[in-house]
Design a protein around this motif. Structure first.
Motif, PDB file in Angstrom:
ATOM      1  N   LYS A  31       0.819  -1.223   0.000  1.00  0.00           N
ATOM      2  CA  LYS A  31       0.000   0.000   0.000  1.00  0.00           C
ATOM      3  C   LYS A  31       0.853   1.274   0.000  1.00  0.00           C
ATOM      4  O   LYS A  31       0.339   2.378  -0.090  1.00  0.00           O
ATOM      5  CB  LYS A  31      -0.920   0.007   1.231  1.00  0.00           C
ATOM      6  N   ILE A  32       2.140   1.094   0.157  1.00  0.00           N
ATOM      7  CA  ILE A  32       3.024   2.265   0.238  1.00  0.00           C
ATOM      8  C   ILE A  32       3.468   2.694  -1.161  1.00  0.00           C
ATOM      9  O   ILE A  32       3.719   1.851  -2.013  1.00  0.00           O
ATOM     10  CB  ILE A  32       4.254   1.904   1.107  1.00  0.00           C
ATOM     11  N   ASP A  33       3.557   4.002  -1.384  1.00  0.00           N
ATOM     12  CA  ASP A  33       4.092   4.483  -2.653  1.00  0.00           C
ATOM     13  C   ASP A  33       5.611   4.559  -2.523  1.00  0.00           C
ATOM     14  O   ASP A  33       6.166   5.515  -1.975  1.00  0.00           O
ATOM     15  CB  ASP A  33       3.505   5.862  -2.980  1.00  0.00           C
ATOM     16  N   TRP A  34       6.276   3.518  -3.006  1.00  0.00           N
ATOM     17  CA  TRP A  34       7.727   3.370  -2.778  1.00  0.00           C
ATOM     18  C   TRP A  34       8.558   4.336  -3.613  1.00  0.00           C
ATOM     19  O   TRP A  34       9.770   4.409  -3.430  1.00  0.00           O
ATOM     20  CB  TRP A  34       8.150   1.920  -3.048  1.00  0.00           C
ATOM     21  N   ASN A  35       7.945   5.047  -4.546  1.00  0.00           N
ATOM     22  CA  ASN A  35       8.755   5.977  -5.348  1.00  0.00           C
ATOM     23  C   ASN A  35       9.172   7.195  -4.532  1.00  0.00           C
ATOM     24  O   ASN A  35      10.153   7.842  -4.834  1.00  0.00           O
ATOM     25  CB  ASN A  35       7.983   6.410  -6.592  1.00  0.00           C
ATOM     26  N   PHE A  36       8.433   7.499  -3.481  1.00  0.00           N
ATOM     27  CA  PHE A  36       8.744   8.632  -2.595  1.00  0.00           C
ATOM     28  C   PHE A  36       9.132   9.868  -3.397  1.00  0.00           C
ATOM     29  O   PHE A  36      10.100  10.565  -3.083  1.00  0.00           O
ATOM     30  CB  PHE A  36       9.863   8.267  -1.596  1.00  0.00           C
ATOM     31  N   LYS A  37       8.385  10.090  -4.450  1.00  0.00           N
ATOM     32  CA  LYS A  37       8.696  11.211  -5.338  1.00  0.00           C
ATOM     33  C   LYS A  37       8.584  12.530  -4.558  1.00  0.00           C
ATOM     34  O   LYS A  37       7.652  12.720  -3.787  1.00  0.00           O
ATOM     35  CB  LYS A  37       7.718  11.201  -6.524  1.00  0.00           C
ATOM     36  N   ASP A  38       9.529  13.417  -4.759  1.00  0.00           N
ATOM     37  CA  ASP A  38       9.572  14.753  -4.159  1.00  0.00           C
ATOM     38  C   ASP A  38       9.719  14.758  -2.634  1.00  0.00           C
ATOM     39  O   ASP A  38       9.514  15.781  -1.997  1.00  0.00           O
ATOM     40  CB  ASP A  38       8.322  15.573  -4.535  1.00  0.00           C
ATOM     41  N   PHE A  39      10.013  13.622  -2.038  1.00  0.00           N
ATOM     42  CA  PHE A  39      10.289  13.630  -0.599  1.00  0.00           C
ATOM     43  C   PHE A  39      11.669  14.258  -0.356  1.00  0.00           C
ATOM     44  O   PHE A  39      12.578  14.087  -1.170  1.00  0.00           O
ATOM     45  CB  PHE A  39      10.308  12.198  -0.044  1.00  0.00           C
ATOM     46  N   ASN A  40      11.805  14.932   0.769  1.00  0.00           N
ATOM     47  CA  ASN A  40      13.118  15.474   1.122  1.00  0.00           C
ATOM     48  C   ASN A  40      14.012  14.336   1.626  1.00  0.00           C
ATOM     49  O   ASN A  40      13.641  13.614   2.551  1.00  0.00           O
ATOM     50  CB  ASN A  40      12.942  16.534   2.222  1.00  0.00           C
ATOM     51  N   THR A  41      15.157  14.150   0.982  1.00  0.00           N
ATOM     52  CA  THR A  41      16.050  13.064   1.416  1.00  0.00           C
ATOM     53  C   THR A  41      17.296  13.628   2.100  1.00  0.00           C
ATOM     54  O   THR A  41      18.141  12.880   2.556  1.00  0.00           O
ATOM     55  CB  THR A  41      16.499  12.220   0.203  1.00  0.00           C
ATOM     56  N   GLN A  42      17.399  14.941   2.119  1.00  0.00           N
ATOM     57  CA  GLN A  42      18.596  15.583   2.675  1.00  0.00           C
ATOM     58  C   GLN A  42      18.215  16.420   3.900  1.00  0.00           C
ATOM     59  O   GLN A  42      17.799  17.571   3.758  1.00  0.00           O
ATOM     60  CB  GLN A  42      19.238  16.472   1.613  1.00  0.00           C
ATOM     61  N   TYR A  43      18.304  15.841   5.063  1.00  0.00           N
ATOM     62  CA  TYR A  43      18.022  16.594   6.277  1.00  0.00           C
ATOM     63  C   TYR A  43      18.948  16.104   7.382  1.00  0.00           C
ATOM     64  O   TYR A  43      19.531  15.017   7.316  1.00  0.00           O
ATOM     65  CB  TYR A  43      16.542  16.457   6.698  1.00  0.00           C
TER      66      TYR A  43
END
Ligand SMILES: C[S@@+](CC[C@H](N)C(=O)[O-])C[C@H]1O[C@@H](n2cnc3c(N)ncnc32)[C@H](O)[C@@H]1O
Length: 473
Positions: A31-43
């Motif tokens: 059920k998870i959208d694994w593409n994580f498009k536009d998520f912040n990965t740099q924090y």
């Protein structure tokens, strides 16, 4: 208090105890959208240092949230720059990171170590002295002496003498910090120094005419330190600081107790893709690290078996099988092992590593049951590249459950040889049916049909040398 990043609604409002039992958590995976498009990965500390082929933090975060409780132990046996460990840390889980690359181990340690205000005040006093020194006229920098005293002279072929002197002055200041007993600050400063070296190499190394020649090394370093200090201070307000252990060691022989880990999330090296020792050579030289040892034990490297690249594949499969047996040994029964990997390529043939891994997991006696393989698109901005493999657009998340202890040991050469021979033989059968499986699109140079047919003979030759090639060097 667990730390919240931008998450799917799945995690909103979750408290620290798991909402799902194991089966419900498994049912959540599709059920998870694994593409994580536009998520912040740099924090936070994820920003400290570049590292090739890292995965996005949302992948380990998802498994950590769904399958573990606070203070349980998460392992990444190929931890790279520590993405899994940072997420475990931010979510108050204990963690163990392992990588044979000493630079990876250093970065991971620093990204998961809290430093208090008093220590930073001491460090800033030291850096103020360094800064006063570096703005002096370059005559006083002992350029000749410093260039000649370098740990390895190869660096002088890449960096200008002025840049070398400044970097050396920074290194000497950090050594003083170490001598004064501030080991964590010493490591913190070394990561800032390594990141500075990385920026310089990327910008031409500061040699005359190179793009980096205009870069002020001291500014770069001091700005990096300030930035990292701010992030560590933020992290200190978010988490109590769970236990972290970082090992610089071999994933094929983990220095860990059997049955001590609650979850593994890792992304191993790819076959024939990146030579990490080569990428990090200058950073490691500057930090006085032994990259020859790492080169010897690096999995997936491709500086050997030049005349038959398929031997790299059997060597790689043997190394990964040993690592998988070790992952089974250290994991508790019933817990998950998650392996993230993309496709690779050898001599124009597609290598679907995730299929090899899922098949290994099921092999007689290894003790895993593959539960799912999740496909995900890699966001355009975060494609990994390498000369041999080209751009990697997607990756696979192989989810396996430990159902029993492995009946075989990672050092059992006969078993490794037998499994790899089976996999290579099936691979040859596929290639007999269709060749050139990794050739994409219309552009680029294409090999002839005859050239591709030779791959079948090469694979046959590689199968014959498996007992030798799978041995740990
Ligand atoms: C794909 S990277 C991991 C990246 C990591 N997931 C991250 O986000 O930074 C694979 C790592 O495997 C490491 N490696 C290669 N051979 C190894 C070995 N024999 N034992 C342990 N680590 C090894 C490399 O140094 C590299 O850091």
């Amino acid at each position: 208090m667990p730390f919240n990043t931008k998450q799917t609604p799945l995690f909103e409002g979750r408290n620290s105890s798991p909402k799902y039992d194991f089966l419900n958590a498994v049912e959540m995976l599709p059920k998870i959208d694994w593409n994580f498009k536009d998520f912040n990965t740099q924090y936070l500390s994820h920003t400290f240092h570049s590292y090739p082929a890292r995965f996005i933090p949302q992948i380990p975060l998802t498994f950590i949230k769904l399958f573990t409780e606070e203070r349980e132990t998460i392992l990444d046996p190929f931890c790279g720059c520590g993405t899994t460990l940072v997420e475990a840390f931010l979510n108050n889980r204990n963690s163990v990171g392992n990588d044979f690359n000493p630079l990876a181990a250093l970065i991971t340690k620093v990204k998961t170590t809290l430093i208090d205000d008093a220590q930073f005040r001491y460090f800033n006093r030291k850096l103020a002295v360094l800064k006063r020194y570096l703005v002096l006229d370059s005559d006083s920098w002992r350029v000749n002496e410093r260039t000649n005293n370098l740990p390895n002279r190869k660096v002088s072929a890449v960096f200008s003498r002025k840049v070398i002197s400044k970097l050396e002055a920074i290194r000497e200041a950090l050594l003083e910090v170490k001598e004064e007993g501030q080991e964590d600050l010493f490591d913190f400063g070394r990561v800032a120094l390594s990141s500075t070296v990385w920026s310089l190499v990327e910008n031409g190394g500061g040699r005359g005419g190179g793009r980096g020649s205009g870069i002020e090394v001291d500014d770069l370093f001091l700005r990096k330190v300030k930035f990292m200090e701010k992030e560590v201070s933020k992290m200190a307000t978010l988490v109590p600081g769970p236990e972290v252990r970082v090992i610089c060691g071999d994933a094929r022989k983990l220095n860990l107790q059997s049955g001590s880990v609650d979850l593994i999330v890792t992304s191993p090296p790819y076959v024939n893709a990146l030579d990490y020792y080569r990428i990090h050579m200058y950073n490691m030289l500057w930090l006085g690290m032994d990259f020859d040892l790492f080169r010897k034990h690096e999995i997936g490297g491709h500086s050997h078996f030049i005349s038959n690249r398929f031997r790299l594949l059997s060597e790689y499969l043997g190394d990964m099988l040993r690592s998988m047996i070790e992952m089974n040994r250290v994991l508790k029964k019933g817990k998950l092992c998650v392996i993230v990997v993309g496709n690779s390529s050898v001599e124009y043939e597609l290598i679907e590593s995730h299929k090899f891994f899922a098949e290994m997991g099921e092999k007689r006696g290894i003790g895993f049951t593959p539960l799912k393989t999740i496909f995900r698109k890699i966001d355009k901005t975060r494609k990994y590249t390498s000369a041999d493999v080209g751009k990697i657009d997607d990756e696979y998340v192989v989810v396996m459950r430990k159902v029993k202890d492995s009946e075989v040991a990672a050092g059992d050469d006969d078993f490794i040889s037998e499994v790899v021979s089976g996999q290579m033989t099936r691979f040859r059968e596929q290639i007999k049916k269709v060749q050139g499986t990794s050739i994409r699109g219309r552009s680029g140079r294409k090999p002839t049909k005859e050239r591709l047919l030779k791959n079948i003979d090469k694979i046959t030759a590689a199968i014959e040398t498996i007992p030798e090639d799978i041995k740990i060097k």
